[in-house]
Scaffold this motif. Structure first.
Motif, PDB file in Angstrom:
ATOM      1  N   PRO A 101      -4.277   0.705  -1.013  1.00  0.00           N
ATOM      2  CA  PRO A 101      -3.652  -0.423  -1.723  1.00  0.00           C
ATOM      3  C   PRO A 101      -3.008   0.008  -3.035  1.00  0.00           C
ATOM      4  O   PRO A 101      -3.581   0.814  -3.787  1.00  0.00           O
ATOM      5  CB  PRO A 101      -4.833  -1.371  -1.972  1.00  0.00           C
ATOM      6  CG  PRO A 101      -5.811  -1.059  -0.887  1.00  0.00           C
ATOM      7  CD  PRO A 101      -5.682   0.427  -0.653  1.00  0.00           C
ATOM      8  N   GLY A 157      -4.907  -4.735   5.500  1.00  0.00           N
ATOM      9  CA  GLY A 157      -3.895  -3.745   5.862  1.00  0.00           C
ATOM     10  C   GLY A 157      -3.170  -4.048   7.149  1.00  0.00           C
ATOM     11  O   GLY A 157      -2.664  -3.144   7.803  1.00  0.00           O
ATOM     12  N   ALA A 168       0.841  -1.194   0.000  1.00  0.00           N
ATOM     13  CA  ALA A 168       0.000   0.000   0.000  1.00  0.00           C
ATOM     14  C   ALA A 168       0.874   1.240   0.000  1.00  0.00           C
ATOM     15  O   ALA A 168       2.046   1.199   0.379  1.00  0.00           O
ATOM     16  CB  ALA A 168      -0.926  -0.001   1.214  1.00  0.00           C
ATOM     17  N   ASP A 188      -1.427  -6.308   1.599  1.00  0.00           N
ATOM     18  CA  ASP A 188      -2.157  -5.041   1.671  1.00  0.00           C
ATOM     19  C   ASP A 188      -2.801  -4.622   0.359  1.00  0.00           C
ATOM     20  O   ASP A 188      -3.682  -3.755   0.359  1.00  0.00           O
ATOM     21  CB  ASP A 188      -1.214  -3.913   2.121  1.00  0.00           C
ATOM     22  CG  ASP A 188      -0.757  -4.060   3.561  1.00  0.00           C
ATOM     23  OD1 ASP A 188      -1.202  -5.019   4.223  1.00  0.00           O
ATOM     24  OD2 ASP A 188       0.048  -3.231   4.012  1.00  0.00           O
TER      25      ASP A 188
END
Length: 404
Positions: free
Chosen positions: A240, A284, A101, A274
């Protein structure tokens, strides 16, 4: 998967390294591709490096031997090749996206320059480079503003305070870590940061940032209050990294969509960590990323029964500083619905707080602050999702350490 099938993993974070290591252990080595110059590291521990508690090498991950440092610029699904700017295309039979991310930047005009470079003194807090730059800039007495009061912002504010910076934390929501903690636990975090010298502002939005000669000088809040700043840390969440997937025409909705086999809309491409969205959820968090890597390693080496059904993960945070460490843990639903049973135990003198939420005789969530001896028993009861025994189990769960 046959032994000569080439698996390429894009992303050398926790998920990518775990998958590559597992595949190597199972006799199916993969090529791991990472774009950072640093050896792979545990991103979860970056705040400890920023605080000066750990040297960077302490959080290094034991990476597999097949690690290529390059940046992938495109995926050709028809020929199953990956394009990069510094060499010939990389062929794959199976591709795994573990691209992680990227930090979310607030919509402030000075942050969006034609050169796509942040002003001097303004930092995200996502990579080792971010961490090292912050550590170098965070001298005693430096005026630092942390924008964002979630898990990352709280960790950054604590770490900067430990380095002697004069820290102000600006949180848009009404309380700290509002997505993970209930109001009582949030107040204890607020109190702990204040004791470290952090000035906390909640329910305030950052409206503007003033820069002089390309360097930050102050942050303006929506109510007109101006915070002088030599250093600004942007901890406004993450998004993301789905750019490669979207360019390749894969199904993307917030994250890269995957099924229980962690397959994307292309059967030759998987996604974990993620960047992946499974059953409507982008986690996450570290625990789901590691579990996804383990499941996919099994699938790619012939375990036809391996499936990912989602992860019930617990968030833990330790804030150090003067005196004893401040520990907290949160899992599931920390706010009760009408009809739920709730048990709280609070000790203001010791600064401890424990709360569990039970619905239909099942533990659905809880939050603990200080003395986490009961967290192991609570987590097992929550993860099992089994009906609780009927002989007054709530108080027992809160007071019996059961192993943490």
């Amino acid at each position: 998967m046959t032994s000569n099938t080439r698996v390429v993993v894009i992303g050398a974070g926790l998920a990518g390294v775990r998958l590559a290591r597992r595949l190597g252990e199972l006799g199916a080595p993969a090529l791991l591709v990472g774009e950072e110059e640093h050896p792979p590291y545990n991103r979860v521990l970056l705040a400890e490096v920023l605080a000066g508690r750990y040297a960077p090498e302490v959080i290094t991950l034991p990476a597999p031997g097949n690690l290529l440092r390059t940046r992938i610029t495109g995926i050709d699904r028809k020929t199953r090749r990956l394009h990069r700017p510094d060499g010939p295309p990389i062929a794959y039979d199976t591709l795994v996206l573990a691209t992680g991310a990227s930090p979310v930047l607030p919509p402030l005009r000075p942050l969006f320059t034609p050169e796509h470079q942040l002003p001097r003194g303004v930092h995200a807090f996502r990579t080792m480079d971010d961490c090292l730059a912050l550590a170098e800039a965070a001298r005693p007495g430096v005026r630092a503003v942390v924008v964002g009061g979630g898990l990352l912002g709280v960790s950054a504010a604590r770490a900067l305070a430990e380095r002697g910076a004069r820290v102000v934390l600006a949180q848009q929501a009404e309380r700290l870590m509002e997505r993970r903690l209930d109001p009582d636990a949030s107040r204890l975090v607020h109190r702990h940061l204040t004791a470290l010298g952090v000035e906390v502002h909640t329910e305030c939005r950052v409206r503007d940032m003033r820069c002089v000669a390309g360097a930050v000088r102050s942050v303006e809040l929506a109510d007109g209050y101006v915070l002088d700043a030599d250093l600004v840390v942007l901890a406004c969440g993450v998004r993301p990294r789905t750019g490669l997937a979207a360019q390749a025409g894969l199904a993307v909705r917030e994250g890269v969509l995957v099924d229980d086999a962690l397959r994307t809309s292309d059967p030759h491409i998987h996604a974990i960590g993620d960047c992946a969205r499974h059953d409507g959820t982008v986690y996450g968090l570290a625990a789901p990323a590691l579990e996804q890597a383990d499941v996919l390693a099994g699938l790619l080496t012939g375990d036809r029964a391996a499936r990912y059904r989602g992860t019930r993960s617990l968030t833990r945070l330790t804030l150090t500083g003067p005196g004893s460490p401040f520990d907290l843990a949160a899992f599931g639903e920390t706010e009760a619905r009408p009809g739920d049973d709730v048990v709280r135990l609070s000790d203001a003198t010791r600064g401890t707080y424990r709360k569990v939420v039970v619905r239909d005789d099942r533990l659905v969530g809880g939050v603990l602050v200080g003395e986490l001896g009961t967290v192991g028993a609570l987590a097992r009861a929550w993860e099992g999702a089994e009906p609780l025994p009927g002989d007054g189990p709530l108080l027992h769960l809160l007071t019996n350490d059961g192993g943490s």
